[in-house]
Design a protein around this motif. Structure first.
Motif, PDB file in Angstrom:
ATOM      1  N   ASN A 161       0.830  -1.210   0.000  1.00 17.56           N
ATOM      2  CA  ASN A 161       0.000   0.000   0.000  1.00 17.56           C
ATOM      3  C   ASN A 161       0.869   1.266   0.000  1.00 17.56           C
ATOM      4  O   ASN A 161       2.023   1.240   0.409  1.00 17.56           O
ATOM      5  CB  ASN A 161      -0.902   0.017   1.232  1.00 17.56           C
ATOM      6  N   SER A 179      -3.206  -0.505  -2.553  1.00 11.69           N
ATOM      7  CA  SER A 179      -4.125   0.624  -2.587  1.00 11.69           C
ATOM      8  C   SER A 179      -3.433   1.864  -2.031  1.00 11.69           C
ATOM      9  O   SER A 179      -2.402   1.770  -1.365  1.00 11.69           O
ATOM     10  CB  SER A 179      -5.386   0.318  -1.776  1.00 11.69           C
ATOM     11  N   THR A 180      -4.012   3.040  -2.320  1.00 10.11           N
ATOM     12  CA  THR A 180      -3.447   4.282  -1.803  1.00 10.11           C
ATOM     13  C   THR A 180      -4.409   4.910  -0.797  1.00 10.11           C
ATOM     14  O   THR A 180      -5.628   4.907  -0.989  1.00 10.11           O
ATOM     15  CB  THR A 180      -3.170   5.289  -2.937  1.00 10.11           C
TER      16      THR A 180
END
Length: 391
Positions: A161, A179-180
């Protein structure tokens, strides 16, 4: 400490969202209003609400403090309420904020006219209209984040991430990969046993409450809450989903509120800005007419048990009532009455027996029971809203 949270005129103006709950059971930020008060006061809470909701939301017979359930707490307000003596009330203008009685004396707001009223001069957040829920969601989410996470250490997430900012907290059991998370503009909170699937981009402020999921490739722009046991995907901005609801596919939701047990069909969208940039009007039950919100951005207001089919297009400021089922091409009306079945082609009444069969299956999928208490509430709402269903 024992408290009761009482409903006032906000219960009327918050319909259809309040048809199925007291105002204090509304989720704004990470927590419901009742959960906020319980945490601030370390209290047991009951409700003083309309009669047909009382079995599901009973009063606390041992309460000494009575607090307006439409008001969100803060430290200053909590201090003022705790300083009340027996026989005193707290007001701001004509608005009753709280009062204190002898322990176990179950007095309603109408029966305390002789109490010594103290004036409260500072500001606070009150949830009076449906659009207030998304309007104040960022402020309340930020306050709740500080309340919940103060002095605690976040669980670790996977190294795949990307994190921007340090205003991030994950509870144990939260999972996210590839994911961010951008917390520069507001906090990001992941509750217990939540999942953020691969390829999601999330800006704060954002809360994913326990046992919920964000599906692959979602884009969430902030000021958004996803309540417990929910699934979301696609594009979202300033949305509040209370729980047990699904927006599991592509499509846009903006400046919107979804109740419990709702489902948004694939590729459904709402408009949140009129073409002429004018103020958005929404239906208000109390006046049986459209009310100017004085907001430029206002999308979808959807009450409990409402659902829409694939490719549904909601116009700016659409209000969808309890247990409405919307489908078909084109734009449905800006007000869809409770227990309506249909779409732009026309509506008919959604029969209770059919609705109960669907609800029982939906509850079963979430390991919940659709019991007689739930049925009785919906029967009451069905009967009380019959006048709106003139198809």
């Amino acid at each position: 400490m024992m408290i009761n949270l009482f409903d006032d005129s906000a219960w009327q103006s918050l319909r259809p969202l309040s048809f199925t709950r007291p105002v204090a059971d509304l989720r704004v930020g990470i927590l419901t209003i009742a959960e906020k008060w319980k945490k601030y006061l370390n209290a047991e809470a009951g409700f003083l609400t309309i009669a047909y909701l009382a079995e599901k939301y009973p009063a606390n017979n041992g309460a000494e403090w009575f607090i307006n359930g439409s008001i969100c707490p803060d430290r200053s307000l909590v201090d003022a309420i705790c300083s009340l003596k027996i026989g005193e009330s707290l007001k701001k203008g004509n608005l009753l904020i709280a009062y204190r009685t002898n322990t176990g004396e179950l007095l309603t707001p109408d029966s305390i006219v002789q109490f010594d009223a103290k004036n409260y001069s500072e500001s606070f957040i009150r949830i009076e209209f449906p659009e207030d829920i998304f309007k104040f969601n960022h402020i309340e989410l930020t306050k709740d984040f500080e309340l919940i996470t103060h002095g605690r250490i976040s669980a670790n997430l996977g190294a795949t991430n990307t994190f921007l900012g340090e205003n991030f907290f994950a509870e144990e059991g939260a999972i996210a990969e590839c994911s961010t998370f951008n917390s520069l503009a507001g906090p990001v909170y992941l509750g217990k046993n939540t999942e953020v699937w691969e390829g999601c981009h999330i800006r704060g402020s954002f809360a994913l409450c326990h046992n919920s999921q964000v599906k692959m490739g979602a884009r969430i722009y902030g000021q958004t809450t996803v309540g417990p046991y929910s699934k979301v995907a696609g594009e979202m901005n300033n949305v509040n989903i209370w729980g047990y609801s699904s927006k599991g596919h592509e499509g846009y939701l903006g400046n919107a509120v979804l109740g419990q047990w709702c489902n948004i069909g694939a590729d459904s969208n709402n408009s949140n800005l009129k073409n002429n940039y004018s103020d958005v009007k929404v239906w208000e039950y109390a006046v049986r007419d459209f009310r100017n919100t004085k907001l430029q951005f206002c999308g979808l207001i959807m009450a409990d048990h409402a659902k829409c089919g694939i490719n549904t297009m909601f116009n700016t400021g659409t209000v969808v009532g309890v247990s409405a089922n919307v489908f078909g091409p084109g734009f449905p009306p800006n007000f869809i009455p409770d227990f309506s079945w249909g779409g732009p082609h026309g509506f008919e009444s959604y029969k209770l027996e059919k609705m109960f069969q669907t609800a029982a299956r939906v509850y079963e999928r979430r390991n919940s029971e659709f019991n007689q208490i739930e049925k009785d509430i919906l029967i009451k709402v069905f009967n009380d809203t019959e006048a709106y269903r003139h198809f």
